[in-house]
Design a protein around this motif. Sequence first.
Motif, PDB file in Angstrom:
ATOM      1  N   LYS A  37     -18.598 -17.188  47.071  1.00  0.00           N
ATOM      2  CA  LYS A  37     -19.646 -17.468  48.044  1.00  0.00           C
ATOM      3  C   LYS A  37     -20.715 -18.423  47.508  1.00  0.00           C
ATOM      4  O   LYS A  37     -21.215 -19.274  48.228  1.00  0.00           O
ATOM      5  CB  LYS A  37     -20.287 -16.131  48.417  1.00  0.00           C
ATOM      6  N   TYR A  38     -21.062 -18.258  46.235  1.00  0.00           N
ATOM      7  CA  TYR A  38     -22.208 -19.005  45.715  1.00  0.00           C
ATOM      8  C   TYR A  38     -21.849 -20.193  44.828  1.00  0.00           C
ATOM      9  O   TYR A  38     -22.457 -20.410  43.795  1.00  0.00           O
ATOM     10  CB  TYR A  38     -23.170 -18.058  45.003  1.00  0.00           C
ATOM     11  N   GLY A  39     -20.829 -20.923  45.215  1.00  0.00           N
ATOM     12  CA  GLY A  39     -20.651 -22.231  44.595  1.00  0.00           C
ATOM     13  C   GLY A  39     -19.571 -22.349  43.530  1.00  0.00           C
ATOM     14  O   GLY A  39     -19.456 -23.387  42.883  1.00  0.00           O
ATOM     15  N   GLY A  40     -18.768 -21.319  43.284  1.00  0.00           N
ATOM     16  CA  GLY A  40     -17.631 -21.445  42.356  1.00  0.00           C
ATOM     17  C   GLY A  40     -18.083 -21.777  40.942  1.00  0.00           C
ATOM     18  O   GLY A  40     -18.786 -21.004  40.289  1.00  0.00           O
ATOM     19  N   GLY A  41     -17.680 -22.973  40.457  1.00  0.00           N
ATOM     20  CA  GLY A  41     -17.927 -23.363  39.067  1.00  0.00           C
ATOM     21  C   GLY A  41     -19.396 -23.282  38.657  1.00  0.00           C
ATOM     22  O   GLY A  41     -19.709 -22.869  37.545  1.00  0.00           O
ATOM     23  N   ILE A  42     -20.270 -23.635  39.579  1.00  0.00           N
ATOM     24  CA  ILE A  42     -21.695 -23.632  39.212  1.00  0.00           C
ATOM     25  C   ILE A  42     -22.179 -22.182  39.024  1.00  0.00           C
ATOM     26  O   ILE A  42     -22.976 -21.881  38.143  1.00  0.00           O
ATOM     27  CB  ILE A  42     -22.551 -24.407  40.252  1.00  0.00           C
ATOM     28  N   LEU A  48     -22.526 -17.615  32.797  1.00  0.00           N
ATOM     29  CA  LEU A  48     -22.277 -17.657  31.351  1.00  0.00           C
ATOM     30  C   LEU A  48     -23.573 -17.920  30.583  1.00  0.00           C
ATOM     31  O   LEU A  48     -23.840 -17.275  29.565  1.00  0.00           O
ATOM     32  CB  LEU A  48     -21.250 -18.752  31.013  1.00  0.00           C
ATOM     33  N   LEU A  49     -24.372 -18.834  31.106  1.00  0.00           N
ATOM     34  CA  LEU A  49     -25.653 -19.121  30.436  1.00  0.00           C
ATOM     35  C   LEU A  49     -26.535 -17.868  30.422  1.00  0.00           C
ATOM     36  O   LEU A  49     -27.149 -17.534  29.412  1.00  0.00           O
ATOM     37  CB  LEU A  49     -26.393 -20.256  31.155  1.00  0.00           C
ATOM     38  N   LEU A  50     -26.561 -17.183  31.546  1.00  0.00           N
ATOM     39  CA  LEU A  50     -27.376 -15.961  31.607  1.00  0.00           C
ATOM     40  C   LEU A  50     -26.828 -14.890  30.671  1.00  0.00           C
ATOM     41  O   LEU A  50     -27.579 -14.146  30.047  1.00  0.00           O
ATOM     42  CB  LEU A  50     -27.423 -15.423  33.040  1.00  0.00           C
ATOM     43  N   ALA A  51     -25.500 -14.804  30.576  1.00  0.00           N
ATOM     44  CA  ALA A  51     -24.897 -13.753  29.748  1.00  0.00           C
ATOM     45  C   ALA A  51     -25.285 -13.932  28.278  1.00  0.00           C
ATOM     46  O   ALA A  51     -25.640 -12.965  27.608  1.00  0.00           O
ATOM     47  CB  ALA A  51     -23.379 -13.750  29.908  1.00  0.00           C
ATOM     48  N   VAL A  52     -25.228 -15.172  27.782  1.00  0.00           N
ATOM     49  CA  VAL A  52     -25.532 -15.354  26.360  1.00  0.00           C
ATOM     50  C   VAL A  52     -27.038 -15.337  26.066  1.00  0.00           C
ATOM     51  O   VAL A  52     -27.439 -15.196  24.919  1.00  0.00           O
ATOM     52  CB  VAL A  52     -24.887 -16.631  25.756  1.00  0.00           C
ATOM     53  N   LEU A 200     -14.802 -25.911  38.004  1.00  0.00           N
ATOM     54  CA  LEU A 200     -15.623 -27.087  37.704  1.00  0.00           C
ATOM     55  C   LEU A 200     -16.993 -26.972  38.363  1.00  0.00           C
ATOM     56  O   LEU A 200     -17.094 -26.949  39.585  1.00  0.00           O
ATOM     57  CB  LEU A 200     -14.937 -28.364  38.203  1.00  0.00           C
ATOM     58  N   PRO A 201     -18.046 -26.915  37.553  1.00  0.00           N
ATOM     59  CA  PRO A 201     -19.375 -26.778  38.140  1.00  0.00           C
ATOM     60  C   PRO A 201     -19.728 -28.026  38.948  1.00  0.00           C
ATOM     61  O   PRO A 201     -19.514 -29.140  38.477  1.00  0.00           O
ATOM     62  CB  PRO A 201     -20.304 -26.671  36.927  1.00  0.00           C
ATOM     63  N   ASP A 202     -20.213 -27.831  40.137  1.00  0.00           N
ATOM     64  CA  ASP A 202     -20.641 -28.955  40.960  1.00  0.00           C
ATOM     65  C   ASP A 202     -22.057 -28.644  41.440  1.00  0.00           C
ATOM     66  O   ASP A 202     -22.265 -27.697  42.204  1.00  0.00           O
ATOM     67  CB  ASP A 202     -19.678 -29.104  42.152  1.00  0.00           C
ATOM     68  N   ILE A 203     -22.981 -29.457  40.982  1.00  0.00           N
ATOM     69  CA  ILE A 203     -24.390 -29.190  41.250  1.00  0.00           C
ATOM     70  C   ILE A 203     -24.686 -29.159  42.753  1.00  0.00           C
ATOM     71  O   ILE A 203     -25.623 -28.508  43.216  1.00  0.00           O
ATOM     72  CB  ILE A 203     -25.278 -30.220  40.476  1.00  0.00           C
ATOM     73  N   LYS A 204     -23.824 -29.846  43.507  1.00  0.00           N
ATOM     74  CA  LYS A 204     -23.966 -29.869  44.969  1.00  0.00           C
ATOM     75  C   LYS A 204     -23.973 -28.447  45.553  1.00  0.00           C
ATOM     76  O   LYS A 204     -24.587 -28.174  46.571  1.00  0.00           O
ATOM     77  CB  LYS A 204     -22.741 -30.603  45.533  1.00  0.00           C
ATOM     78  N   HIS A 205     -23.216 -27.570  44.883  1.00  0.00           N
ATOM     79  CA  HIS A 205     -23.094 -26.209  45.409  1.00  0.00           C
ATOM     80  C   HIS A 205     -24.210 -25.293  44.935  1.00  0.00           C
ATOM     81  O   HIS A 205     -24.199 -24.103  45.207  1.00  0.00           O
ATOM     82  CB  HIS A 205     -21.751 -25.590  44.995  1.00  0.00           C
ATOM     83  N   PHE A 206     -25.141 -25.842  44.171  1.00  0.00           N
ATOM     84  CA  PHE A 206     -26.196 -24.970  43.638  1.00  0.00           C
ATOM     85  C   PHE A 206     -27.272 -24.672  44.684  1.00  0.00           C
ATOM     86  O   PHE A 206     -27.668 -25.532  45.462  1.00  0.00           O
ATOM     87  CB  PHE A 206     -26.870 -25.622  42.425  1.00  0.00           C
ATOM     88  N   SER A 207     -27.693 -23.426  44.715  1.00  0.00           N
ATOM     89  CA  SER A 207     -28.892 -23.099  45.477  1.00  0.00           C
ATOM     90  C   SER A 207     -29.588 -21.994  44.696  1.00  0.00           C
ATOM     91  O   SER A 207     -28.953 -21.342  43.861  1.00  0.00           O
ATOM     92  CB  SER A 207     -28.527 -22.606  46.881  1.00  0.00           C
ATOM     93  N   PRO A 208     -30.891 -21.771  44.915  1.00  0.00           N
ATOM     94  CA  PRO A 208     -31.556 -20.714  44.151  1.00  0.00           C
ATOM     95  C   PRO A 208     -30.842 -19.365  44.294  1.00  0.00           C
ATOM     96  O   PRO A 208     -30.847 -18.565  43.364  1.00  0.00           O
ATOM     97  CB  PRO A 208     -32.947 -20.667  44.771  1.00  0.00           C
TER      98      PRO A 208
END
Length: 451
Positions: A37-42, A48-52, A200-208
């Motif tokens: 729902k929230y953007g796949g790769g992103i 992962l960043l939050l986990a570490v 693959l992270p795609d910034i397009k799919h990012f939202s808060p």
Amino acid sequence: MNKKRDSFSSRLGFVFAAAGSAVGLGNLWRFPYLAAKYGGGIFILIYLLLAVTFGFTLMITETGIGRATGLSAIGAFKKLDKRFRFTGYLACIVPFIITPYYCVIGGWVVKYLGAFLTGQVEAAASDNYFTGFIAQAAEPIVWFSLFIFLTAAVVIIGVQKGIEKASMILMPVLLILIIGISAFCITRPGAAEGVKYYLLPDIKHFSPTTLFAAMGQLFYSMSLAMGIMITYGSYMKKDGDLRRSVRQIEIFDTVIAILAGLMIVPSVFVFSGGSQEALSKGPSLMFITLPKVFESMSFGRIIGTAFFILVLFAAVTSSISLLETNVSIVCDQLHWNRKKATLIVTAYLLIVGSFISLGFGPLDFIKILGMGLLDFFDFISNSVLMPIVAILTCVSIGFFIGPKVIYDEVERSAPFKEKKFYTIMLKWIAPVCLVLILIFAVSEALGLIKV
Ligand code: PFF
């Protein structure tokens, strides 16, 4: 209280027990639908960043608090600093909110296991099977009750240790099965697009909302900010390597979640097209997608049956630890015996869980802040209470109790390599970010802002 506390006989024993509690429906059911729902790769990158960063900081802090005090959340905070005793109480509310709806989802797993066992693979894979099922009043409650009785029976008969032993064998089997199923899924025609979306992270799919969702999921999946890891830490041997154990639990939990998504998200592209609507199914995603996968494979009935047995196992090991937590809180606070406490908590779960289950059927007109009942319970625990508990934990240890308690615990067995980083995270980055996330998530839910 003065009885000597049992401890895990080895460091790996601790890792397995904590991983058994951590790996459950959060990884197999919740992570994939959020990632879809929230953007796949992103979403995965942020997770992962939050986990570490956040995950590591909080898990070390909680297990450290538990091991330093030898107590569960309420007693531990009271012992460290009386003023923060309420943090322990607040943490204890969380499992009471999560367990009822966890068991509702557990009931859905039992239902699908039943369908596969009786050979209704084709029906289960059809489009309206899931929605038709949850919209009923009685049937989901029957399966949900069965799931609760299964959990309560284990706790009452006292065979948790046996179940945990069995899960040490069954968890790796589940892992192998997930790897096999995801290999099958990602090699289907049309899956490549899904794999790309998922990895693959795609910034397009990012939202808060991607950020709030990932943070809530991190707490949920790693059983953080609800007192559980404090309790686990209190059972850990004094000379075990805390830092290494925390790393291992985190890695294991994250790998399972990412693989589970690899089995589900690309399949949404194969079987339902990768439209935003198909990806945004929410809690129902696993139940809609996986039966279609099994139907399309040879030996799908057997593989599907095995899969749901193993998911049920992972769910039961987690629900046991949730129920146990609820029961021990009631025993400690009200001084009831275990049997009475287990029965009363089970009755509570049956009532509240039935109510949540009916929220998909006859009570689906009840919407709180625009959310159905299950989503609302999930929101209160994951987006409100857990961030508050996490903020209080960081601030109390960072500024009032002092991080030395935690340094000492880590340094009992090995140097604390990330000490500087940990301290900055604990005192500044985590509390500030968590406060912002909390404000955004609540304002969004109240309709004050649109993100
Ligand atoms: N972490 C578990 C999961 O991801 O399914 C959920 C959970 C289990 C939370 C047990 C808390 C707990 F005590």
